[in-house]
Design a protein around this motif. Structure first.
Motif, PDB file in Angstrom:
ATOM      1  N   ASP A   1      -7.232  21.320  23.492  1.00  0.00           N
ATOM      2  CA  ASP A   1      -6.010  21.154  24.282  1.00  0.00           C
ATOM      3  C   ASP A   1      -6.112  19.982  25.254  1.00  0.00           C
ATOM      4  N   SER A   2      -7.251  19.848  25.952  1.00  0.00           N
ATOM      5  CA  SER A   2      -7.376  18.757  26.921  1.00  0.00           C
ATOM      6  C   SER A   2      -7.458  17.410  26.215  1.00  0.00           C
TER       7      SER A   2
ATOM      8  N   CYS B   1      -7.743  14.026  34.230  1.00  0.00           N
ATOM      9  CA  CYS B   1      -7.791  15.252  33.450  1.00  0.00           C
ATOM     10  C   CYS B   1      -9.226  15.560  33.020  1.00  0.00           C
TER      11      CYS B   1
ATOM     12  N   LYS C   1      -2.104  12.202  23.910  1.00  0.00           N
ATOM     13  CA  LYS C   1      -0.645  12.077  23.864  1.00  0.00           C
ATOM     14  C   LYS C   1      -0.073  11.509  25.161  1.00  0.00           C
TER      15      LYS C   1
ATOM     16  N   ILE D   1       0.065  13.138  28.078  1.00  0.00           N
ATOM     17  CA  ILE D   1       0.780  14.155  28.850  1.00  0.00           C
ATOM     18  C   ILE D   1      -0.165  14.928  29.768  1.00  0.00           C
ATOM     19  N   CYS D   2      -1.304  14.333  30.052  1.00  0.00           N
ATOM     20  CA  CYS D   2      -2.272  14.941  30.970  1.00  0.00           C
ATOM     21  C   CYS D   2      -1.954  14.475  32.394  1.00  0.00           C
ATOM     22  N   LYS D   3      -2.822  14.846  33.337  1.00  0.00           N
ATOM     23  CA  LYS D   3      -2.554  14.482  34.729  1.00  0.00           C
ATOM     24  C   LYS D   3      -3.123  13.129  35.135  1.00  0.00           C
TER      25      LYS D   3
ATOM     26  N   TYR E   1     -10.498  15.748  30.064  1.00  0.00           N
ATOM     27  CA  TYR E   1     -11.007  14.841  29.031  1.00  0.00           C
ATOM     28  C   TYR E   1     -11.545  13.555  29.651  1.00  0.00           C
TER      29      TYR E   1
ATOM     30  N   ARG F   1      -6.131  16.688  23.229  1.00  0.00           N
ATOM     31  CA  ARG F   1      -4.795  16.429  22.678  1.00  0.00           C
ATOM     32  C   ARG F   1      -3.843  15.932  23.777  1.00  0.00           C
ATOM     33  N   ALA F   2      -3.846  16.600  24.924  1.00  0.00           N
ATOM     34  CA  ALA F   2      -2.954  16.207  26.026  1.00  0.00           C
ATOM     35  C   ALA F   2      -3.262  14.788  26.485  1.00  0.00           C
ATOM     36  N   HIS F   3      -4.543  14.452  26.597  1.00  0.00           N
ATOM     37  CA  HIS F   3      -4.919  13.108  27.035  1.00  0.00           C
ATOM     38  C   HIS F   3      -4.490  12.069  25.997  1.00  0.00           C
TER      39      HIS F   3
END
Length: 80
Positions: free
Chosen positions: A65-66, A21, A72, A74-76, A23, A68-70
């Motif tokens: 957003d990037s 991702c 949590k 829930i990133c790629k 991040y 937070r996703a990382h």
């Protein structure tokens, strides 16, 4: 053209860059001392908004957003 048609056409040509991702790619580009400072910030539970503002002030592009996703998971990025 309808939105569904446009999305379908655009998805055919969209390219994914890398397996990580935004991040993680940003993190890997940091100097070792900056990685340590960021790791320490997370270990000390600094607010995400403060960390993102500090990164931006240092000229490092990132988004809440990037990050937070990382954080949590829930990133790629590949999951263990």
């Amino acid at each position: 053209m309808s939105l569904s048609k446009t999305l379908e056409e655009m998805s055919k040509t969209a390219k994914r860059i890398g397996t990580y991702c935004a991040y993680q790619m940003m993190y890997e580009s940091l100097k070792p001392e900056d990685k340590k400072a960021l790791d320490t910030a997370w270990a000390n539970n600094m607010p995400l908004s403060l960390v993102v503002r500090a990164l931006r002030q240092e000229g490092i592009k990132t988004s809440s957003d990037s990050v937070r996703a990382h954080r949590k998971g829930i990133c790629k990025c590949p999951k263990n």
